[in-house]
Design a protein around this motif. Structure first.
Motif, PDB file in Angstrom:
ATOM      1  N   ALA A  74     -43.420 -52.315   2.172  1.00  0.00           N
ATOM      2  CA  ALA A  74     -44.196 -52.300   3.415  1.00  0.00           C
ATOM      3  C   ALA A  74     -44.097 -53.587   4.228  1.00  0.00           C
ATOM      4  O   ALA A  74     -44.385 -53.584   5.429  1.00  0.00           O
ATOM      5  CB  ALA A  74     -45.668 -52.015   3.091  1.00  0.00           C
ATOM      6  N   HIS A  75     -43.716 -54.698   3.613  1.00  0.00           N
ATOM      7  CA  HIS A  75     -43.785 -55.995   4.283  1.00  0.00           C
ATOM      8  C   HIS A  75     -42.699 -56.102   5.351  1.00  0.00           C
ATOM      9  O   HIS A  75     -41.505 -56.140   5.045  1.00  0.00           O
ATOM     10  CB  HIS A  75     -43.624 -57.112   3.254  1.00  0.00           C
ATOM     11  N   GLU A  76     -43.112 -56.195   6.624  1.00  0.00           N
ATOM     12  CA  GLU A  76     -42.157 -56.175   7.728  1.00  0.00           C
ATOM     13  C   GLU A  76     -41.280 -57.420   7.778  1.00  0.00           C
ATOM     14  O   GLU A  76     -40.211 -57.401   8.384  1.00  0.00           O
ATOM     15  CB  GLU A  76     -42.903 -56.007   9.051  1.00  0.00           C
ATOM     16  N   LYS A 134     -41.487 -59.696  -4.924  1.00  0.00           N
ATOM     17  CA  LYS A 134     -42.935 -59.957  -4.874  1.00  0.00           C
ATOM     18  C   LYS A 134     -43.596 -59.216  -3.721  1.00  0.00           C
ATOM     19  O   LYS A 134     -44.766 -58.821  -3.805  1.00  0.00           O
ATOM     20  CB  LYS A 134     -43.190 -61.453  -4.743  1.00  0.00           C
ATOM     21  N   ALA A 135     -42.840 -59.011  -2.633  1.00  0.00           N
ATOM     22  CA  ALA A 135     -43.394 -58.325  -1.456  1.00  0.00           C
ATOM     23  C   ALA A 135     -43.399 -56.810  -1.624  1.00  0.00           C
ATOM     24  O   ALA A 135     -44.093 -56.107  -0.880  1.00  0.00           O
ATOM     25  CB  ALA A 135     -42.598 -58.713  -0.215  1.00  0.00           C
ATOM     26  N   ALA A 136     -42.630 -56.301  -2.580  1.00  0.00           N
ATOM     27  CA  ALA A 136     -42.603 -54.860  -2.834  1.00  0.00           C
ATOM     28  C   ALA A 136     -43.860 -54.440  -3.586  1.00  0.00           C
ATOM     29  O   ALA A 136     -44.540 -55.259  -4.214  1.00  0.00           O
ATOM     30  CB  ALA A 136     -41.357 -54.500  -3.636  1.00  0.00           C
ATOM     31  N   ASN A 137     -44.171 -53.146  -3.519  1.00  0.00           N
ATOM     32  CA  ASN A 137     -45.363 -52.606  -4.183  1.00  0.00           C
ATOM     33  C   ASN A 137     -45.242 -52.793  -5.694  1.00  0.00           C
ATOM     34  O   ASN A 137     -44.405 -52.154  -6.339  1.00  0.00           O
ATOM     35  CB  ASN A 137     -45.496 -51.121  -3.842  1.00  0.00           C
ATOM     36  N   PRO A 138     -46.059 -53.661  -6.300  1.00  0.00           N
ATOM     37  CA  PRO A 138     -45.916 -53.932  -7.737  1.00  0.00           C
ATOM     38  C   PRO A 138     -46.344 -52.769  -8.617  1.00  0.00           C
ATOM     39  O   PRO A 138     -45.954 -52.689  -9.788  1.00  0.00           O
ATOM     40  CB  PRO A 138     -46.835 -55.144  -7.951  1.00  0.00           C
ATOM     41  N   ASN A 139     -47.132 -51.849  -8.057  1.00  0.00           N
ATOM     42  CA  ASN A 139     -47.639 -50.719  -8.851  1.00  0.00           C
ATOM     43  C   ASN A 139     -46.557 -49.686  -9.138  1.00  0.00           C
ATOM     44  O   ASN A 139     -46.770 -48.788  -9.961  1.00  0.00           O
ATOM     45  CB  ASN A 139     -48.800 -50.065  -8.114  1.00  0.00           C
ATOM     46  N   GLN A 146     -33.922 -66.347  -7.494  1.00  0.00           N
ATOM     47  CA  GLN A 146     -33.391 -65.312  -8.370  1.00  0.00           C
ATOM     48  C   GLN A 146     -33.117 -64.020  -7.595  1.00  0.00           C
ATOM     49  O   GLN A 146     -33.748 -63.751  -6.575  1.00  0.00           O
ATOM     50  CB  GLN A 146     -34.368 -65.011  -9.498  1.00  0.00           C
ATOM     51  N   HIS A 147     -32.176 -63.240  -8.124  1.00  0.00           N
ATOM     52  CA  HIS A 147     -31.838 -61.963  -7.507  1.00  0.00           C
ATOM     53  C   HIS A 147     -31.758 -60.888  -8.574  1.00  0.00           C
ATOM     54  O   HIS A 147     -31.327 -61.146  -9.705  1.00  0.00           O
ATOM     55  CB  HIS A 147     -30.497 -62.060  -6.774  1.00  0.00           C
ATOM     56  N   PHE A 148     -32.161 -59.687  -8.208  1.00  0.00           N
ATOM     57  CA  PHE A 148     -32.234 -58.585  -9.165  1.00  0.00           C
ATOM     58  C   PHE A 148     -31.691 -57.311  -8.526  1.00  0.00           C
ATOM     59  O   PHE A 148     -31.760 -57.121  -7.322  1.00  0.00           O
ATOM     60  CB  PHE A 148     -33.695 -58.311  -9.581  1.00  0.00           C
ATOM     61  N   LEU A 168     -32.270 -44.884  -7.483  1.00  0.00           N
ATOM     62  CA  LEU A 168     -31.898 -45.535  -6.239  1.00  0.00           C
ATOM     63  C   LEU A 168     -31.828 -47.030  -6.506  1.00  0.00           C
ATOM     64  O   LEU A 168     -32.804 -47.629  -6.969  1.00  0.00           O
ATOM     65  CB  LEU A 168     -32.921 -45.237  -5.143  1.00  0.00           C
ATOM     66  N   ARG A 169     -30.681 -47.634  -6.214  1.00  0.00           N
ATOM     67  CA  ARG A 169     -30.497 -49.063  -6.496  1.00  0.00           C
ATOM     68  C   ARG A 169     -30.957 -49.879  -5.290  1.00  0.00           C
ATOM     69  O   ARG A 169     -30.553 -49.633  -4.162  1.00  0.00           O
ATOM     70  CB  ARG A 169     -29.027 -49.348  -6.779  1.00  0.00           C
ATOM     71  N   VAL A 170     -31.795 -50.878  -5.575  1.00  0.00           N
ATOM     72  CA  VAL A 170     -32.305 -51.757  -4.518  1.00  0.00           C
ATOM     73  C   VAL A 170     -32.141 -53.193  -4.982  1.00  0.00           C
ATOM     74  O   VAL A 170     -32.829 -53.634  -5.918  1.00  0.00           O
ATOM     75  CB  VAL A 170     -33.785 -51.461  -4.199  1.00  0.00           C
ATOM     76  N   ALA A 171     -31.215 -53.938  -4.377  1.00  0.00           N
ATOM     77  CA  ALA A 171     -31.011 -55.338  -4.728  1.00  0.00           C
ATOM     78  C   ALA A 171     -32.017 -56.190  -3.956  1.00  0.00           C
ATOM     79  O   ALA A 171     -32.112 -56.101  -2.725  1.00  0.00           O
ATOM     80  CB  ALA A 171     -29.581 -55.768  -4.400  1.00  0.00           C
ATOM     81  N   LEU A 172     -32.776 -57.003  -4.688  1.00  0.00           N
ATOM     82  CA  LEU A 172     -33.854 -57.793  -4.105  1.00  0.00           C
ATOM     83  C   LEU A 172     -33.811 -59.214  -4.634  1.00  0.00           C
ATOM     84  O   LEU A 172     -33.473 -59.442  -5.809  1.00  0.00           O
ATOM     85  CB  LEU A 172     -35.221 -57.192  -4.456  1.00  0.00           C
ATOM     86  N   ASN A 173     -34.174 -60.178  -3.794  1.00  0.00           N
ATOM     87  CA  ASN A 173     -34.415 -61.519  -4.319  1.00  0.00           C
ATOM     88  C   ASN A 173     -35.867 -61.609  -4.778  1.00  0.00           C
ATOM     89  O   ASN A 173     -36.650 -60.662  -4.610  1.00  0.00           O
ATOM     90  CB  ASN A 173     -34.051 -62.600  -3.299  1.00  0.00           C
ATOM     91  N   ASP A 174     -36.234 -62.734  -5.387  1.00  0.00           N
ATOM     92  CA  ASP A 174     -37.569 -62.791  -5.992  1.00  0.00           C
ATOM     93  C   ASP A 174     -38.688 -62.708  -4.960  1.00  0.00           C
ATOM     94  O   ASP A 174     -39.747 -62.120  -5.217  1.00  0.00           O
ATOM     95  CB  ASP A 174     -37.740 -64.027  -6.882  1.00  0.00           C
TER      96      ASP A 174
END
Length: 446
Positions: free
Chosen positions: A154-156, A382-387, A2-4, A372-378
């Motif tokens: 943060a995930h390199e 998940k690797a982004a800060n969920p908080n 999925q992509h968002f 700020l728009r950030v297109a991310l896959n699932d």
């Protein structure tokens, strides 16, 4: 997979005020010295975030900057305790003092330029904070913006962060306010459009005469290089110098894009026909919908005063492309009539929703400035800060946080109050715990 598209909105800071700092921004200058309401501004922003979350959008929160910026004042020679530094700066250099109190980081579209992993050579999401060199009060932001973005992404393995461009007007960079991306779907490779106002190293080229062109061609090229973009997925287009001189200080005040749609005013660009042909050629076989608003339909003055184009153009999970507009668009009869007709025409935009963001609008920023728009896959999500992602519980906690820490009203003269500095630091310290950002502010690092 999925992509968002995740919209990360900037939280309005505790020192939100109307100092009229932004030459070239008509709304900012028109409301200079008025009394602001930091609490109302922050709550209005949070309400918009929650509403988009409720529409099914992935919605995030980006923390504000520390203000007043005591560290900038000390670099400029003001000494003593924090209270003494504030007093000296406010009395001896009031213009500088007002600048270091600016809450302009609320306009997160200027925080950075972001390229999704589908576009970049190494398959990572790239972030470059904007240096914002054209305005002193905004040039104070990029280091902290970079710290916050690194804490959020943060995930390199998935994310790559770059230092902001050199602090020089030749590489003036205003971030996503002059950058948009077109794609079939958010996970597909897209075309990244960099809009610039002038050439830094070629004074023979057209440039505005009244107001500054904040984005240079050379800065846009540098961002594309840093992000590993290629000629095949990059287009550079110059903003019309005449429209900058009419108060269109960023491209997102006169154009906005989403997926296969570019919604723009007929006076927005130079070499429109040639550049749009290049966009279509690089986009691929399926058509791009170039939706032009004629001056006869909406004047530049009306577009600027209502921020018709500084709207968010989004595609919620129901698939209905939607404009998120400020209530100023609803209150202007000409703009409202245009929007009513737009959704009836043969184009992908089929819905308009209005939101009250007047505290931001009066200071010169609409809904698009706030995110700020950030297109991310699932996996990246998940690797982004969920908080930092909006939820019912986070909305409740942040509204309680605003109620606890923010003032109802703030006049420019209130900014010299040492208690405001302590209130602001206390609020930000608690916020970094809520969002689990770590120590991103200078006062925390000290």
């Amino acid at each position: 997979m999925q992509h968002f598209e995740v919209n990360y909105d900037g939280l309005v800071g505790p020192t939100h005020n109307y100092a009229g700092l932004s030459f070239g921004n008509v709304a900012s200058l028109a409301n200079a010295k008025a009394v602001s309401s930091p609490k109302s501004a922050a709550l209005q922003g949070l309400m918009k975030m929650k509403a988009l979350h409720d529409l099914g959008m992935k919605q995030g929160v980006l923390a504000p900057q520390e203000r007043p910026d005591i560290y900038a004042l000390r670099r400029l020679g003001f000494t003593g305790t924090d209270g003494e530094v504030l007093y000296k700066a406010a009395t001896e250099a009031p213009a500088i003092f007002q600048a270091v109190c600016s809450a302009s980081s609320m306009w997160t579209a200027n925080a950075a330029t972001v390229s999704p992993s589908a576009d970049t050579a190494n398959g990572k999401v790239h972030f470059t904070p904007a240096n914002l060199t054209n305005k002193f009060h905004r040039s104070l932001e990029p280091v902290t913006s970079g710290n916050i973005l690194k804490a959020m992404f943060a995930h390199e393995r998935y994310f790559e962060h770059h230092t902001h461009l050199p602090d020089n007007e030749h590489f003036g960079d205003e971030g996503a306010a002059n950058h948009t991306r077109l794609c079939e779907q958010y996970g597909h490779a897209g075309v990244e459009i960099f809009t610039y106002g002038r050439y830094a190293f070629d004074s023979s080229q057209p440039a505005p005469q009244k107001f500054p062109a904040r984005q240079t061609f050379e800065a846009s090229q540098a961002i594309a290089r840093l992000h590993g973009l290629t000629d095949d997925n990059t287009v550079y287009i110059q903003q019309n110098p005449d429209v900058i001189d009419q108060g269109v200080f960023h491209n997102d005040v006169i154009a906005v894009g989403n997926q296969n749609v570019l919604f723009y005013h007929e006076q927005a660009f130079r070499d429109t026909e040639q550049k749009f042909a290049e966009i279509q050629q690089k986009f691929g076989d399926n058509p791009v919908h170039f939706i032009e608003v004629k001056t006869s339909e909406v004047s530049v003055q009306d577009a600027v005063s209502t921020y018709l184009f500084n709207t968010q153009l989004i595609t919620p999970p129901d698939g209905i492309m939607t404009i998120i507009a400020p209530t100023e668009c609803e209150e202007n009869p000409r703009v409202k009539a245009y929007l009513d007709s737009l959704v009836e025409r043969d184009n992908p935009i089929k819905r308009v929703k209005f939101f009250d963001v007047k505290q931001s609008m009066r200071n010169g920023g609409g809904p698009a400035c706030l995110r700020l728009r950030v297109a991310l896959n699932d996996e990246e999500l998940k690797a982004a800060n969920p908080n930092c992602l909006m939820s019912d519980s986070l909305y409740k906690r942040l509204t309680q946080w605003v109620d606890k820490h923010y003032r109802e009203e703030l006049a420019v003269d209130d900014l010299r109050d040492p208690a405001l500095l302590e209130e602001s630091r206390s609020a930000l310290d608690e916020l970094t715990q809520i969002l689990k950002l770590g120590s991103v502010y200078p006062f925390q690092q000290d």
